[in-house]
Structures are given as C-alpha cells and as structure tokens.
Design an enzyme around this catalytic site. Structure first.
Site, PDB file in Angstrom:
ATOM      1  N   GLU A  91       0.809  -1.208   0.000  1.00 22.25           N
ATOM      2  CA  GLU A  91       0.000   0.000   0.000  1.00 22.25           C
ATOM      3  C   GLU A  91       0.843   1.260   0.000  1.00 22.25           C
ATOM      4  O   GLU A  91       1.949   1.278   0.537  1.00 22.25           O
ATOM      5  CB  GLU A  91      -0.906  -0.006   1.234  1.00 22.25           C
ATOM      6  CG  GLU A  91      -1.964  -1.084   1.112  1.00 22.25           C
ATOM      7  CD  GLU A  91      -2.792  -1.254   2.375  1.00 22.25           C
ATOM      8  OE1 GLU A  91      -3.936  -1.709   2.250  1.00 22.25           O
ATOM      9  OE2 GLU A  91      -2.314  -0.940   3.463  1.00 22.25           O
ATOM     10  N   CYS A 104       3.274   8.218   1.652  1.00 26.44           N
ATOM     11  CA  CYS A 104       3.834   7.187   2.518  1.00 26.44           C
ATOM     12  C   CYS A 104       4.024   5.938   1.657  1.00 26.44           C
ATOM     13  O   CYS A 104       3.073   5.455   1.050  1.00 26.44           O
ATOM     14  CB  CYS A 104       2.839   6.946   3.657  1.00 26.44           C
ATOM     15  SG  CYS A 104       3.332   5.642   4.774  1.00 26.44           S
ATOM     16  N   CYS A 111       6.572  -7.754   6.690  1.00 27.47           N
ATOM     17  CA  CYS A 111       7.753  -7.277   7.409  1.00 27.47           C
ATOM     18  C   CYS A 111       8.204  -8.359   8.373  1.00 27.47           C
ATOM     19  O   CYS A 111       7.384  -9.008   9.024  1.00 27.47           O
ATOM     20  CB  CYS A 111       7.444  -6.000   8.187  1.00 27.47           C
ATOM     21  SG  CYS A 111       8.881  -5.352   9.077  1.00 27.47           S
ATOM     22  N   CYS A 115       6.713  -6.269  14.927  1.00 26.75           N
ATOM     23  CA  CYS A 115       6.333  -5.458  16.089  1.00 26.75           C
ATOM     24  C   CYS A 115       4.898  -5.787  16.503  1.00 26.75           C
ATOM     25  O   CYS A 115       4.034  -6.009  15.655  1.00 26.75           O
ATOM     26  CB  CYS A 115       6.450  -3.974  15.762  1.00 26.75           C
ATOM     27  SG  CYS A 115       8.116  -3.511  15.299  1.00 26.75           S
ATOM     28  N   CYS A 118       1.795  -3.615  15.185  1.00 29.70           N
ATOM     29  CA  CYS A 118       1.774  -3.256  13.759  1.00 29.70           C
ATOM     30  C   CYS A 118       1.129  -4.370  12.947  1.00 29.70           C
ATOM     31  O   CYS A 118       1.547  -5.525  13.031  1.00 29.70           O
ATOM     32  CB  CYS A 118       3.204  -3.014  13.287  1.00 29.70           C
ATOM     33  SG  CYS A 118       3.346  -2.811  11.500  1.00 29.70           S
ATOM     34  N   GLY A 165       6.717  -2.579   5.727  1.00 30.26           N
ATOM     35  CA  GLY A 165       8.086  -3.078   5.631  1.00 30.26           C
ATOM     36  C   GLY A 165       9.109  -2.268   6.387  1.00 30.26           C
ATOM     37  O   GLY A 165       8.853  -1.129   6.797  1.00 30.26           O
ATOM     38  N   GLU A 166      10.269  -2.877   6.580  1.00 31.68           N
ATOM     39  CA  GLU A 166      11.384  -2.215   7.249  1.00 31.68           C
ATOM     40  C   GLU A 166      12.395  -1.828   6.159  1.00 31.68           C
ATOM     41  O   GLU A 166      13.115  -2.685   5.636  1.00 31.68           O
ATOM     42  CB  GLU A 166      12.011  -3.173   8.284  1.00 31.68           C
ATOM     43  CG  GLU A 166      13.352  -2.734   8.846  1.00 31.68           C
ATOM     44  CD  GLU A 166      13.383  -1.305   9.337  1.00 31.68           C
ATOM     45  OE1 GLU A 166      12.565  -0.915  10.179  1.00 31.68           O
ATOM     46  OE2 GLU A 166      14.246  -0.546   8.851  1.00 31.68           O
ATOM     47  N   SER A 197      12.116   5.700   7.781  1.00 33.77           N
ATOM     48  CA  SER A 197      11.739   5.330   9.144  1.00 33.77           C
ATOM     49  C   SER A 197      12.229   3.909   9.408  1.00 33.77           C
ATOM     50  O   SER A 197      12.009   3.008   8.616  1.00 33.77           O
ATOM     51  CB  SER A 197      10.222   5.397   9.283  1.00 33.77           C
ATOM     52  OG  SER A 197       9.819   4.946  10.550  1.00 33.77           O
ATOM     53  N   SER A 219      11.820   4.376  15.156  1.00 37.87           N
ATOM     54  CA  SER A 219      10.637   3.933  15.887  1.00 37.87           C
ATOM     55  C   SER A 219      11.079   3.412  17.247  1.00 37.87           C
ATOM     56  O   SER A 219      11.555   2.298  17.369  1.00 37.87           O
ATOM     57  CB  SER A 219       9.939   2.830  15.086  1.00 37.87           C
ATOM     58  OG  SER A 219       9.445   3.394  13.887  1.00 37.87           O
ATOM     59  N   LEU A 220      10.926   4.235  18.262  1.00 43.13           N
ATOM     60  CA  LEU A 220      11.466   3.906  19.584  1.00 43.13           C
ATOM     61  C   LEU A 220      10.442   3.126  20.427  1.00 43.13           C
ATOM     62  O   LEU A 220      10.712   2.020  20.867  1.00 43.13           O
ATOM     63  CB  LEU A 220      11.910   5.206  20.282  1.00 43.13           C
ATOM     64  CG  LEU A 220      12.745   5.042  21.542  1.00 43.13           C
ATOM     65  CD1 LEU A 220      14.017   4.257  21.292  1.00 43.13           C
ATOM     66  CD2 LEU A 220      13.094   6.422  22.125  1.00 43.13           C
ATOM     67  N   HIS A 221       9.317   3.749  20.693  1.00 40.32           N
ATOM     68  CA  HIS A 221       8.165   3.085  21.334  1.00 40.32           C
ATOM     69  C   HIS A 221       8.343   2.641  22.776  1.00 40.32           C
ATOM     70  O   HIS A 221       7.371   2.187  23.396  1.00 40.32           O
ATOM     71  CB  HIS A 221       7.691   1.863  20.532  1.00 40.32           C
ATOM     72  CG  HIS A 221       7.440   2.152  19.090  1.00 40.32           C
ATOM     73  ND1 HIS A 221       6.611   3.163  18.664  1.00 40.32           N
ATOM     74  CD2 HIS A 221       7.925   1.568  17.967  1.00 40.32           C
ATOM     75  CE1 HIS A 221       6.592   3.175  17.347  1.00 40.32           C
ATOM     76  NE2 HIS A 221       7.384   2.235  16.904  1.00 40.32           N
ATOM     77  N   ASN A 301      -3.192   2.905  16.305  1.00 40.79           N
ATOM     78  CA  ASN A 301      -4.347   2.568  15.469  1.00 40.79           C
ATOM     79  C   ASN A 301      -4.660   1.107  15.680  1.00 40.79           C
ATOM     80  O   ASN A 301      -3.914   0.250  15.217  1.00 40.79           O
ATOM     81  CB  ASN A 301      -4.031   2.839  13.999  1.00 40.79           C
ATOM     82  CG  ASN A 301      -3.854   4.321  13.775  1.00 40.79           C
ATOM     83  OD1 ASN A 301      -4.722   5.120  14.085  1.00 40.79           O
ATOM     84  ND2 ASN A 301      -2.687   4.709  13.273  1.00 40.79           N
ATOM     85  N   CYS A 344      -1.216   4.843  10.158  1.00 45.09           N
ATOM     86  CA  CYS A 344       0.001   4.065  10.422  1.00 45.09           C
ATOM     87  C   CYS A 344      -0.326   2.702  10.978  1.00 45.09           C
ATOM     88  O   CYS A 344      -1.135   2.570  11.877  1.00 45.09           O
ATOM     89  CB  CYS A 344       0.837   4.704  11.515  1.00 45.09           C
ATOM     90  SG  CYS A 344       1.269   6.355  11.217  1.00 45.09           S
TER      91      CYS A 344
HETATM   92  N1  SAH Z   1       9.360  -0.361   9.548  1.00 44.21           N
HETATM   93  C1  SAH Z   1       9.559   1.013   9.717  1.00 44.21           C
HETATM   94  C2  SAH Z   1       8.662   1.876   8.864  1.00 44.21           C
HETATM   95  C3  SAH Z   1       7.234   1.459   8.703  1.00 44.21           C
HETATM   96  S1  SAH Z   1       6.183   1.598  10.122  1.00 44.21           S
HETATM   97  C4  SAH Z   1       9.424   1.396  11.181  1.00 44.21           C
HETATM   98  O1  SAH Z   1       8.968   0.582  11.965  1.00 44.21           O
HETATM   99  O2  SAH Z   1       9.824   2.498  11.509  1.00 44.21           O
HETATM  100  C5  SAH Z   1       5.918   3.341  10.241  1.00 44.21           C
HETATM  101  C6  SAH Z   1       5.526   3.813  11.625  1.00 44.21           C
HETATM  102  O3  SAH Z   1       4.209   3.408  11.984  1.00 44.21           O
HETATM  103  C7  SAH Z   1       6.445   3.272  12.697  1.00 44.21           C
HETATM  104  O4  SAH Z   1       6.832   4.256  13.615  1.00 44.21           O
HETATM  105  C8  SAH Z   1       5.565   2.272  13.349  1.00 44.21           C
HETATM  106  O5  SAH Z   1       6.020   1.994  14.621  1.00 44.21           O
HETATM  107  C9  SAH Z   1       4.221   2.924  13.295  1.00 44.21           C
HETATM  108  N2  SAH Z   1       3.127   1.997  13.536  1.00 44.21           N
HETATM  109  C10 SAH Z   1       3.073   0.691  13.222  1.00 44.21           C
HETATM  110  N3  SAH Z   1       1.896   0.160  13.597  1.00 44.21           N
HETATM  111  C11 SAH Z   1       1.182   1.147  14.153  1.00 44.21           C
HETATM  112  C12 SAH Z   1      -0.141   1.219  14.702  1.00 44.21           C
HETATM  113  N4  SAH Z   1      -0.946   0.161  14.733  1.00 44.21           N
HETATM  114  N5  SAH Z   1      -0.557   2.400  15.158  1.00 44.21           N
HETATM  115  C13 SAH Z   1       0.236   3.480  15.101  1.00 44.21           C
HETATM  116  N6  SAH Z   1       1.474   3.481  14.594  1.00 44.21           N
HETATM  117  C14 SAH Z   1       1.945   2.325  14.115  1.00 44.21           C
HETATM  118 FE1  SF4 Z   2       7.907  -3.815  10.488  1.00 43.67          FE
HETATM  119 FE2  SF4 Z   2       7.848  -1.205  11.106  1.00 43.67          FE
HETATM  120 FE3  SF4 Z   2       5.660  -2.739  11.389  1.00 43.67          FE
HETATM  121 FE4  SF4 Z   2       7.727  -3.046  13.036  1.00 43.67          FE
HETATM  122  S1  SF4 Z   2       6.441  -1.212  12.825  1.00 43.67           S
HETATM  123  S2  SF4 Z   2       6.581  -4.690  12.043  1.00 43.67           S
HETATM  124  S3  SF4 Z   2       9.434  -2.680  11.661  1.00 43.67           S
HETATM  125  S4  SF4 Z   2       6.672  -2.246   9.492  1.00 43.67           S
END
Ligand code: SAH
Ligand code: SF4
Length: 382
Positions: A91, A104, A111, A115, A118, A165-166, A197, A219-221, A301, A344
């Site tokens: 997408e 985006c 991926c 995570c 995600c 994807g990463e 990212s 992406s720290l979290h 989300n 996201c």
């Molecule tokens: N893989 C890379 C880039 C794609 S994800 C990464 O992880 O950085 C892009 C962003 O969306 C990241 O910061 C990710 O942590 C965030 N993200 C993923 N799932 C999400 C969700 N369900 N709600 C909000 N943000 C989310």
């Molecule tokens: Fe992959 Fe980024 Fe989603 Fe983590 S947040 S699973 S690295 S796409």
C-alpha cells in the site's frame, strides 16, 4: 527479459544507455521523460531519435504497478493497494496538507521485524520490493494526482518510507529508489523532505549515513530494553544504547539535522508518566547538543489481532507535557484516513503465506501480558 527502467537511478540508467552505445545525456533525457513527465512508452519521447526509441523498445520497458484498489478518505487521504504478484499486495498513502503533499511508501511485502502493535508485522514477511516497485508507488501517485487535481506542478512534496516493511532490511533496493526521489532530474525532493523510518537496524543506519543521508525517523516506542524487547523484537539484537549511539553517528553526517523518534502510545503499556520521565533521562544521556531529536507521539491505530488499545487523549497529552517541560520538541500525530484504514500500522495488503503468523503473535502477546519467568530466568517465549 527486458530491463525495467524504473529500477535505475540516473547513474544506473546512464550505464544502461552506455551499453546501448548511447551518451549519458540521453539517459538524463530518458530519466526526465519518465520521472518528470510520467511517460510510460518510448513513443511519447519526441526528442529522442527514432533509432534510439526502437532500440529501447526491444531492450527496455517502463513497468509500474497495477493499483488493485483506490480508496479516498473524507479528509482527502488516498490509499492505493498495488499488486506485486504471487498474491502479495503493498500500500501507498497520500496525505494532503495545506502546505505539502506527503506520500507514505512501502518497502517490503510484509515485514520480518514483527512489532506487536503493527498489522504489517502481524502478516509476516513475504519479500523485498525491487527498486522499481518502490519508485513505482511514487511514479503512479504523482502522475495520477496531477491528472486528478488538474495540476501540472509537482503534487507530492514529501516522501516518508513509513508504509509496509522495514526499509533498512531492504537496503540495496532502497538506496537507488531514494536517489531517484532526490535527483533534480527525477522528483527533486530535498534530503529533509525524504524520510526513512526504521525500527533500528543499526549497521544499516551507519551505511545510510554514508550513502544517502536523508531525514531519519527511529521507531522507539519504549524507554527501556525490557519493554522495547517485547514491542520491537529487533531490540534484542540492537538494544537502545546501541541505537542511541547510532543516532549520534548518523547526526555527525548531517549536523544540522535531528532524529525523529516515533512513539506509538499503547494504553497501559508504554504511556505512563514514568515512561516519559525515563525518555527524558535517555535523551539527556545521549543528546550531543541543540535540537538533537523530536518526539512524534502516534496514537495507536487498533486492529483486532493486536489485543492492544489506544491510550486515552488525556494520557497522551500528559505524556507530551512531561517531554515538553523537559525542553524536548514533541508533537502528537493527527490520525488521517481513519475511515479507510490508511493510518500508520493499518497497512496490511494480503500476503500469501500467513501460516503460523497469528499463532506466533498470540504467543508473544501472552508473554507480554503475563510474563512467565522460569527458574533459569528465561521467559516462556525463549
Ligand atoms: N518499519 C519502519 C517503517 C514502517 S512503520 C518502522 O517501523 O519504523 C511506520 C511507523 O508506523 C512506525 O513508527 C511504526 O512503529 C508505526 N506503527 C506501526 N503500527 C502502528 C499502529 N498500529 N498504530 C500506530 N502506529 C503504528
Ligand atoms: Fe515492520 Fe515497522 Fe511494522 Fe515493526 S512497525 S513490524 S518494523 S513495518
């Protein structure tokens, strides 16, 4: 098989033209036709000699991606689903704002990082996208939008590699795609309007700093390894201290820049005041001066399989206030395209093989919510 010209950055295209016995400036002309005018056939390229066009027709092609669906949100956000073959889809999402248009873009089908919060991570990994498939998302969106909005100037002003994807786990295909986006003969984006990212692939952050130092979002979290290990499994390989040092090395290549830390706010998981205070201490420990970083708090989300909930607004605000009071630039991301699942982490094109993925994620969730520590001190998961 003919060469797909979307796979080439300008140097790659020049090398291809040389192999056809053509001069470099022909490659520049060709590149401009493709990326500045959206040409998809060689017949259109009126300033190229007929003999060259004929040569190209037998050796090359300009192959984009087929959009299998297009959804428009009430807020102007548009999401496309592109077929990448073998039952996989990726997408791309266009987010219009007053002063810019951001696309985006996805870098992989699925991926492998996995995570917890995600939905792409929940799908598992299918395959890396080719350079041409990454570029094709921008190529399609830009020329679709110019037509749709009846504009002749550039519509997409910013690109974020924040789709599926990463990106740093698809480094070799990513970098030429970034170069196409940056090239003045291509999309002419400035380094600061192009963001990669990453969930923290430390060695590739170092290579990106050398090869193509665009804006970096990390992406720290989580403020500590115990929590981050669980949310972002890659942390077990590259823990927070190594990640922070890599951020410093990255900024050494881009001295006037800053790192954007993304932080997805998960109800009761990583959104407490003590987590914010831990983040402040972390930044103070590693920041080497000036505006070293910015925080972008992302309201989670939700999607059904995650078992997680979005933090309440007041808690996000209280969290932001702690960071702001400590002098850390912090924004709370507006969610866009909610009505079409384009926000996201909701990007989840179908992948063919889901075997075991849901089970794996469910197991991880169980460990997260009820950590079971055995006498050997290992969690149940290992
Ligand atoms: N893989 C890379 C880039 C794609 S994800 C990464 O992880 O950085 C892009 C962003 O969306 C990241 O910061 C990710 O942590 C965030 N993200 C993923 N799932 C999400 C969700 N369900 N709600 C909000 N943000 C989310
Ligand atoms: Fe992959 Fe980024 Fe989603 Fe983590 S947040 S699973 S690295 S796409």
């Amino acid at each position: 098989m003919t060469a797909n010209l979307l796979d080439f950055d300008l140097d790659g295209l020049a090398a291809f033209c040389e192999r056809l016995g053509e001069k470099r400036f022909r490659a520049t002309q060709l590149f401009r036709w493709i990326h500045q005018k959206g040409a998809s056939s060689f017949d259109q390229m009126s300033d190229l000699a007929k003999s060259l066009r004929e040569k190209l027709a037998t050796t090359a092609r300009i192959q984009g991606l087929e959009a299998i669906s297009q959804q428009m949100s009430a807020d102007g956000t548009i999401k496309w689903l592109f077929d990448v073959g073998d039952g996989n889809a990726v997408e791309a999402v266009f987010i219009p704002e007053d002063d810019r248009g951001t696309l985006c873009v996805s870098s992989q089908a699925g991926c492998a990082v996995g995570c917890r919060f995600c939905s792409t991570g929940h799908q598992g990994f299918s395959r890396n996208l080719k350079t041409g498939e990454i570029v094709a998302q921008l190529w399609f969106a830009e020329f679709f939008l110019r037509q749709h909005l009846k504009r002749s100037d550039r519509v997409i002003t910013n690109v974020v590699m924040m789709g599926m994807g990463e990106p740093l786990q698809n480094y070799d295909e990513l970098v030429p795609a970034l170069r196409v986006m940056l090239d003045d003969h291509g999309y002419g984006l400035s380094r600061r309007r192009l963001t990669v990212s990453t969930s923290g692939v430390v060695p590739m952050m170092d290579r990106l700093a050398q090869d193509c130092p665009v804006a970096l979002a990390v992406s720290l979290h989580a403020p500590n390894d115990a929590l981050r290990d669980n949310l972002v499994p890659l942390n077990r390989k590259y823990p927070i201290a190594e990640l922070m040092e890599a951020c410093n090395r990255y900024l050494a290549h881009a001295p006037r820049d800053f790192i954007t830390f993304e932080y997805c706010m998960l109800d009761g998981v990583n959104d407490q005041p003590e987590h914010a205070r831990e983040l402040v201490a972390l930044v103070r420990k590693y920041a080497t001066g000036g505006v070293w970083c910015k925080f972008n708090l992302i309201p989670f989300n939700p999607f059904p399989a995650s078992g997680l909930k979005r933090s309440p607004v007041e808690r996000v605000q209280a969290f932001a206030k702690i960071l702001l009071d400590a002098g850390i630039v912090t924004t709370v991301r507006k969610t866009r395209g909610d009505d079409i699942d384009a926000a996201c982490g909701q990007l989840a094109g179908d992948v063919k093989d889901r075997t075991g993925v849901d089970e794996r994620m469910a197991r991880q969730r169980k460990v997260m919510l009820h950590p079971v520590v055995t006498l050997a001190g290992k969690s149940e998961e290992t």
